[in-house]
Design an enzyme around this catalytic site. Sequence first.
Site, short mmCIF file in Angstrom:
data_model
loop_
_atom_site.label_atom_id
_atom_site.label_comp_id
_atom_site.label_asym_id
_atom_site.label_seq_id
_atom_site.Cartn_x
_atom_site.Cartn_y
_atom_site.Cartn_z
N ASN A 11 -33.18 -173.41 -4.55
CA ASN A 11 -32.39 -172.18 -4.64
C ASN A 11 -31.87 -171.74 -3.28
O ASN A 11 -32.54 -171.91 -2.26
CB ASN A 11 -33.24 -171.05 -5.24
CG ASN A 11 -33.42 -171.20 -6.73
OD1 ASN A 11 -32.58 -171.75 -7.41
ND2 ASN A 11 -34.54 -170.70 -7.25
N HIS A 12 -30.67 -171.18 -3.27
CA HIS A 12 -30.07 -170.61 -2.07
C HIS A 12 -30.19 -169.08 -2.15
O HIS A 12 -30.22 -168.51 -3.25
CB HIS A 12 -28.59 -170.99 -1.97
CG HIS A 12 -28.36 -172.43 -1.67
ND1 HIS A 12 -27.33 -172.86 -0.87
CD2 HIS A 12 -29.01 -173.55 -2.07
CE1 HIS A 12 -27.34 -174.18 -0.79
NE2 HIS A 12 -28.36 -174.62 -1.52
N PRO A 13 -30.24 -168.40 -1.02
CA PRO A 13 -30.26 -166.94 -1.05
C PRO A 13 -28.93 -166.42 -1.60
O PRO A 13 -27.86 -166.86 -1.19
CB PRO A 13 -30.45 -166.55 0.42
CG PRO A 13 -29.91 -167.71 1.20
CD PRO A 13 -30.22 -168.93 0.36
#
Length: 210
Positions: A88-90
């Site tokens: 996951n990316h922010p």
Amino acid sequence: MPLLDASSVFPITYPDGSLSKATMYLKNVIDHPRIEVDDYSYFTHYGKLEETAEILAPYLGRGCREKLVIGKFVQIARGSYFITSSANHPMGGITTYPFRIFKPETFGYKDLPVKDTVVEHDVWIGHDAVIMPGVRIGAGAIVAASSVVTRDVPPYAVVGGNPASIIRMRYPVEIISEILDLAWWDWPIDKIEANLSALESGDLAALKRA
């Protein structure tokens, strides 16, 4: 001699005597601190044996916080893989660029939630399926080829599509409860093989007498 040998690396021998080296028992191939696999669960791929963990869960580094947990008798077809939480990316700010993964001391975005991905017993994951972070796939479920599983799958559901949704349930609710109580996957392998006809035909009465 039993049909299955839990200690095998390559469990399939073709009728001509040749060994399939594309299908392997994951427990005997993967040595990864964030991946747990139980007996008789297999995966098919054409990569190198030592690349199996990376092919199965390409974003699950050894320093990640989440786990991938796979039960017994799980069948994972070629091309399928797990996208785990650390991929996951922010997304709460202006940019989604994962700046912090490029230094060990900031790797992993400690403020982002992580959740283990779990595949329960006797699940069939079809060709080219993708399992997204934190999903739990219930026992006896079937994931259709090329599906993208974004949410939990109930036991004995057949799901398909992108995002995957329930196509049908394999059995009525009361029968599913009885099968889960039976937990045949925990039987000794000789008892399982002695009752293959009942398992394959769905003869629940015979299995309950076993």
